[in-house]
Design an enzyme around this catalytic site. Structure first.
Site, PDB file in Angstrom:
ATOM      1  N   ARG A  42     107.375 -88.464  87.321  1.00  0.00           N
ATOM      2  CA  ARG A  42     105.948 -88.598  87.007  1.00  0.00           C
ATOM      3  C   ARG A  42     105.742 -88.583  85.506  1.00  0.00           C
ATOM      4  O   ARG A  42     106.570 -88.118  84.742  1.00  0.00           O
ATOM      5  CB  ARG A  42     105.160 -87.442  87.632  1.00  0.00           C
ATOM      6  N   LYS A 108     113.864 -76.185  90.286  1.00  0.00           N
ATOM      7  CA  LYS A 108     113.433 -77.474  90.851  1.00  0.00           C
ATOM      8  C   LYS A 108     114.522 -78.107  91.715  1.00  0.00           C
ATOM      9  O   LYS A 108     115.635 -78.369  91.250  1.00  0.00           O
ATOM     10  CB  LYS A 108     113.002 -78.433  89.721  1.00  0.00           C
ATOM     11  N   ARG A 240     101.434 -76.010  84.725  1.00  0.00           N
ATOM     12  CA  ARG A 240     102.452 -75.133  84.134  1.00  0.00           C
ATOM     13  C   ARG A 240     102.095 -73.689  84.447  1.00  0.00           C
ATOM     14  O   ARG A 240     100.936 -73.283  84.287  1.00  0.00           O
ATOM     15  CB  ARG A 240     102.490 -75.302  82.609  1.00  0.00           C
TER      16      ARG A 240
HETATM   17  C1  BTN Z   1     109.212 -86.045  89.453  1.00  0.00           C
HETATM   18  O1  BTN Z   1     109.758 -84.969  89.629  1.00  0.00           O
HETATM   19  O2  BTN Z   1     108.539 -86.296  88.425  1.00  0.00           O
HETATM   20  C2  BTN Z   1     109.332 -87.107  90.511  1.00  0.00           C
HETATM   21  C3  BTN Z   1     110.757 -87.534  90.689  1.00  0.00           C
HETATM   22  C4  BTN Z   1     110.913 -88.655  91.705  1.00  0.00           C
HETATM   23  C5  BTN Z   1     112.317 -89.177  91.726  1.00  0.00           C
HETATM   24  C6  BTN Z   1     112.527 -90.184  92.819  1.00  0.00           C
HETATM   25  S1  BTN Z   1     114.240 -90.552  93.043  1.00  0.00           S
HETATM   26  C7  BTN Z   1     113.813 -91.868  94.114  1.00  0.00           C
HETATM   27  C8  BTN Z   1     112.633 -92.562  93.473  1.00  0.00           C
HETATM   28  N1  BTN Z   1     113.088 -93.511  92.470  1.00  0.00           N
HETATM   29  C9  BTN Z   1     112.698 -93.174  91.250  1.00  0.00           C
HETATM   30  O3  BTN Z   1     112.951 -93.819  90.208  1.00  0.00           O
HETATM   31  N2  BTN Z   1     111.992 -92.048  91.283  1.00  0.00           N
HETATM   32  C10 BTN Z   1     111.857 -91.537  92.634  1.00  0.00           C
END
Ligand code: BTN
Length: 245
Positions: A42, A108, A240
């Site tokens: 994100r 996480k 946060r």
């Molecule tokens: C986050 O923590 O900000 C969200 C992470 C999301 C990662 C997943 S992995 C599969 C899909 N492909 C990506 O490029 N991102 C999501």
């Protein structure tokens, strides 16, 4: 709803693959990859996985054409609840950090990235990307790169592989999405409350400080401030904790 399934040995990002599939007029698809070279998180962040071989992480995306009018508020929370309930049915170790993070034992475990693309005929393409760490980081790994810590599913389920975990998650997510289409987020409000990492704690959401008081029926974070209870929507905001875990 039936998803076609596709597995790639390598791609930039399964979300990018899923978005392109929808732009090309494709139907429901679950696309997974053994390795992503440009995983996205994100707010423009990168999604890093430890890349040595299969089963270090599970990365996949679900692509869905949906009615453009469908309210997607709370979708990432409903996805998080579904993933957490499948992987930790007793609900003791996996928690959710609004709006899109999964935590295991305070670090996480994974994240959810939802992206959309406009489609013709009052449809909207929705992509739900999910990344989960499966294997603990090796000795000497750069832990500083993981700002919220790094937890791995294999500490909860030593036998967890990418394929087996995806086979457990796919039917549950399919059922959840069918319900979400008709009911919205409200049925998951109580489930989120049971796993709410920030509930009752002092937090910052964007520029606002306050105490986290759960989420509304639309999945908005309810922030108690001096000016009253402020509903915050997930889009561009992140939360946060003022006191780190
Ligand atoms: C986050 O923590 O900000 C969200 C992470 C999301 C990662 C997943 S992995 C599969 C899909 N492909 C990506 O490029 N991102 C999501």
């Amino acid at each position: 709803m039936v998803f076609a399934r596709k597995h790639l040995a390598e791609c930039g990002s399964t979300n990018t693959e899923a978005l392109a599939h929808l732009r090309d007029g494709g139907g429901p698809l679950l696309v997974s990859a053994s390795r992503q070279t440009a995983g996205r998180g994100r707010l423009g962040r990168a999604w890093l996985t430890e890349q040595a071989g299969d089963d270090a992480a599970l990365t996949f995306s679900i692509a869905l054409p949906l009615p453009a009018a469908l309210d997607l508020s709370g979708l990432s929370l409903a996805v998080g609840c579904t993933v957490a309930d499948v992987l930790d049915p007793a609900g003791r170790r996996i928690q959710l950090k609004w709006p899109n993070d999964l935590f295991l034992d305070g670090a996480k475990l994974g994240g959810i990235l939802i992206e959309t693309v406009p489609l013709p005929a009052d449809q909207r393409g929705v992509v739900i990307g999910i990344g989960l760490n499966l294997r603990p980081l090796p000795e000497g790994a750069d832990r500083e790169a993981f700002a919220s810590g790094h937890a791995a599913l294999q500490t909860l389920d030593p036998a967890a592989t990418a394929a087996a975990t995806l086979d457990r998650l796919a039917p549950a997510l399919r059922g959840m999405l069918a319900d979400f289409e008709t009911l919205g987020f409200a049925p998951w409000q109580a489930a989120f409350a049971r796993r709410d990492l920030a509930g009752g704690q002092r937090v910052r959401v964007g520029e606002q400080a306050g105490t986290a008081r759960g989420v509304s029926e639309r999945g908005e974070l309810l922030l108690e401030t001096a000016a009253g209870l402020l509903p915050c929507s997930g889009g561009e905001l992140s939360l946060r904790l003022e006191k780190p875990l």
